[in-house]
Design a protein around this motif. Structure first.
Motif, PDB file in Angstrom:
ATOM      1  N   GLY A   1      52.728  35.248  60.538  1.00  0.00           N
ATOM      2  CA  GLY A   1      54.045  35.779  60.234  1.00  0.00           C
ATOM      3  C   GLY A   1      54.838  34.979  59.221  1.00  0.00           C
ATOM      4  N   ILE A   2      54.441  33.743  58.961  1.00  0.00           N
ATOM      5  CA  ILE A   2      55.158  32.925  57.984  1.00  0.00           C
ATOM      6  C   ILE A   2      55.102  33.546  56.599  1.00  0.00           C
ATOM      7  N   PHE A   3      54.089  34.395  56.337  1.00  0.00           N
ATOM      8  CA  PHE A   3      53.961  35.051  55.036  1.00  0.00           C
ATOM      9  C   PHE A   3      54.744  36.353  54.949  1.00  0.00           C
ATOM     10  N   VAL A   4      55.251  36.841  56.067  1.00  0.00           N
ATOM     11  CA  VAL A   4      55.860  38.173  56.122  1.00  0.00           C
ATOM     12  C   VAL A   4      57.374  38.054  56.283  1.00  0.00           C
ATOM     13  N   ASP A   5      58.101  38.811  55.476  1.00  0.00           N
ATOM     14  CA  ASP A   5      59.563  38.766  55.514  1.00  0.00           C
ATOM     15  C   ASP A   5      60.173  39.937  56.259  1.00  0.00           C
ATOM     16  N   VAL A   6      59.534  41.093  56.180  1.00  0.00           N
ATOM     17  CA  VAL A   6      60.080  42.315  56.773  1.00  0.00           C
ATOM     18  C   VAL A   6      58.952  43.099  57.438  1.00  0.00           C
ATOM     19  N   VAL A   7      59.228  43.658  58.612  1.00  0.00           N
ATOM     20  CA  VAL A   7      58.283  44.520  59.327  1.00  0.00           C
ATOM     21  C   VAL A   7      58.924  45.892  59.498  1.00  0.00           C
ATOM     22  N   VAL A   8      58.162  46.942  59.148  1.00  0.00           N
ATOM     23  CA  VAL A   8      58.665  48.311  59.206  1.00  0.00           C
ATOM     24  C   VAL A   8      57.715  49.163  60.041  1.00  0.00           C
ATOM     25  N   GLN A   9      58.267  49.993  60.898  1.00  0.00           N
ATOM     26  CA  GLN A   9      57.465  50.919  61.692  1.00  0.00           C
ATOM     27  C   GLN A   9      56.920  52.030  60.795  1.00  0.00           C
ATOM     28  N   SER A  10      55.600  52.253  60.857  1.00  0.00           N
ATOM     29  CA  SER A  10      54.978  53.294  60.044  1.00  0.00           C
ATOM     30  C   SER A  10      55.259  54.675  60.617  1.00  0.00           C
ATOM     31  N   LYS A  11      55.367  55.643  59.722  1.00  0.00           N
ATOM     32  CA  LYS A  11      55.539  57.036  60.128  1.00  0.00           C
ATOM     33  C   LYS A  11      54.213  57.790  60.150  1.00  0.00           C
ATOM     34  N   GLY A  12      53.124  57.086  59.839  1.00  0.00           N
ATOM     35  CA  GLY A  12      51.812  57.724  59.857  1.00  0.00           C
ATOM     36  C   GLY A  12      51.120  57.661  58.515  1.00  0.00           C
ATOM     37  N   VAL A  13      49.788  57.676  58.521  1.00  0.00           N
ATOM     38  CA  VAL A  13      49.006  57.508  57.302  1.00  0.00           C
ATOM     39  C   VAL A  13      48.692  58.850  56.662  1.00  0.00           C
ATOM     40  N   ASP A  14      48.391  58.795  55.361  1.00  0.00           N
ATOM     41  CA  ASP A  14      48.013  60.012  54.639  1.00  0.00           C
ATOM     42  C   ASP A  14      46.649  59.876  53.984  1.00  0.00           C
ATOM     43  N   TRP A  15      45.889  58.803  54.366  1.00  0.00           N
ATOM     44  CA  TRP A  15      44.658  58.542  53.641  1.00  0.00           C
ATOM     45  C   TRP A  15      43.384  58.646  54.482  1.00  0.00           C
ATOM     46  N   LYS A  16      43.486  58.795  55.800  1.00  0.00           N
ATOM     47  CA  LYS A  16      42.265  58.730  56.612  1.00  0.00           C
ATOM     48  C   LYS A  16      41.268  59.844  56.275  1.00  0.00           C
ATOM     49  N   TRP A  17      41.792  61.046  55.968  1.00  0.00           N
ATOM     50  CA  TRP A  17      40.886  62.156  55.724  1.00  0.00           C
ATOM     51  C   TRP A  17      39.989  61.912  54.518  1.00  0.00           C
ATOM     52  N   ALA A  18      40.431  61.106  53.579  1.00  0.00           N
ATOM     53  CA  ALA A  18      39.668  60.883  52.360  1.00  0.00           C
ATOM     54  C   ALA A  18      38.344  60.182  52.645  1.00  0.00           C
ATOM     55  N   TRP A  19      38.242  59.499  53.798  1.00  0.00           N
ATOM     56  CA  TRP A  19      37.024  58.751  54.109  1.00  0.00           C
ATOM     57  C   TRP A  19      36.316  59.312  55.331  1.00  0.00           C
ATOM     58  N   GLU A  20      36.746  60.465  55.805  1.00  0.00           N
ATOM     59  CA  GLU A  20      36.096  61.072  56.964  1.00  0.00           C
ATOM     60  C   GLU A  20      34.970  62.006  56.521  1.00  0.00           C
TER      61      GLU A  20
END
Length: 232
Positions: free
Chosen positions: A213-232
């Protein structure tokens, strides 16, 4: 103890995270072919109307997936990447001289990002010698062998995608979505992590953590991915 934990809480809203990114900034992103790109942050950039970005990452994504959406909508002025073949829009923009593209071999690109993250000025490599890749680059000789000097890469803001995080920003990535994200997380002046699940500090086993966490300044909750289908 409660006050101490609150002081370590880096969780912010998407709107708050967007305040760190502005027109003309350099933006480094994790991901490989869209997998591991942070979709909510990218959509936030589109909604905010940010332009003239210098993008740094593995590739140009797909036209409608991940970082490719920013490129396809003309939001970037320059891209530093290993390839753009999965996004024909990027190729056309380059041909039309509407997008400056700096190519870097994938391994060299990863090392340049890592060097930026650990405070080095660059790396030495023999990849690209006696080719167009050496144009304009310094050469040095070490123990009788010639190398190109490849400058380290850093960015105003780095955006990454993780499976889980605690409130302090310790990150765990999921399988292949890990790819370049750990390197990118170290190389931003400000690093913003979009994550699927956020847990209280102490809920992640230390041995599981990929990015401290020392490298991370901000954490944001994801609303969901849009890329999984591209590799299914």
């Amino acid at each position: 103890m409660q006050n101490k934990r609150n002081s370590l809480n880096k969780v912010r809203t998407l709107q708050e995270a967007m305040t760190y990114m502005n027109n003309g900034c350099s933006l480094m992103f994790g991901g490989f072919g869209g997998v591991g790109n942070p979709p909510s942050l990218i959509n936030g950039l589109l909604e905010k109307g940010i332009n003239d970005l210098t993008l740094i990452g593995n590739d140009a994504g797909f036209p409608t997936i991940g970082i490719g959406k920013l490129i396809s909508q003309g939001r970037a002025k320059k891209l530093i990447a290993s390839h753009i073949g999965s996004n024909p829009v990027a190729g056309q923009l380059m041909v039309d001289e509407k997008l400056e593209v700096e190519f870097s071999p994938q391994g060299t690109l990863a090392e340049r990002i890592r060097a930026g993250g650990v405070g080095l000025g660059g790396v030495l490599t023999d990849i690209g010698l006696d080719s167009m890749m050496e144009d304009g680059k310094q050469k040095v000789e070490v123990e009788g062998k010639t190398y190109l000097v490849e400058a380290a890469l850093k960015a105003d803001v780095a955006i990454v995608y993780a499976k889980r995080a605690d409130e302090f920003g310790n990150l765990i990535y999921e399988t292949s979505a890990r790819n370049t994200n750990p390197l990118v997380a170290m190389a931003g002046k400000i690093t913003i992590a979009e994550v699927e699940e956020i847990v209280p500090v102490g809920n992640l086993h230390p041995y599981e953590i990929h990015t401290p966490g020392i490298f991370v300044d901000v954490v944001v909750q994801s609303k969901g991915v849009d890329w999984k289908w591209a590799w299914e």
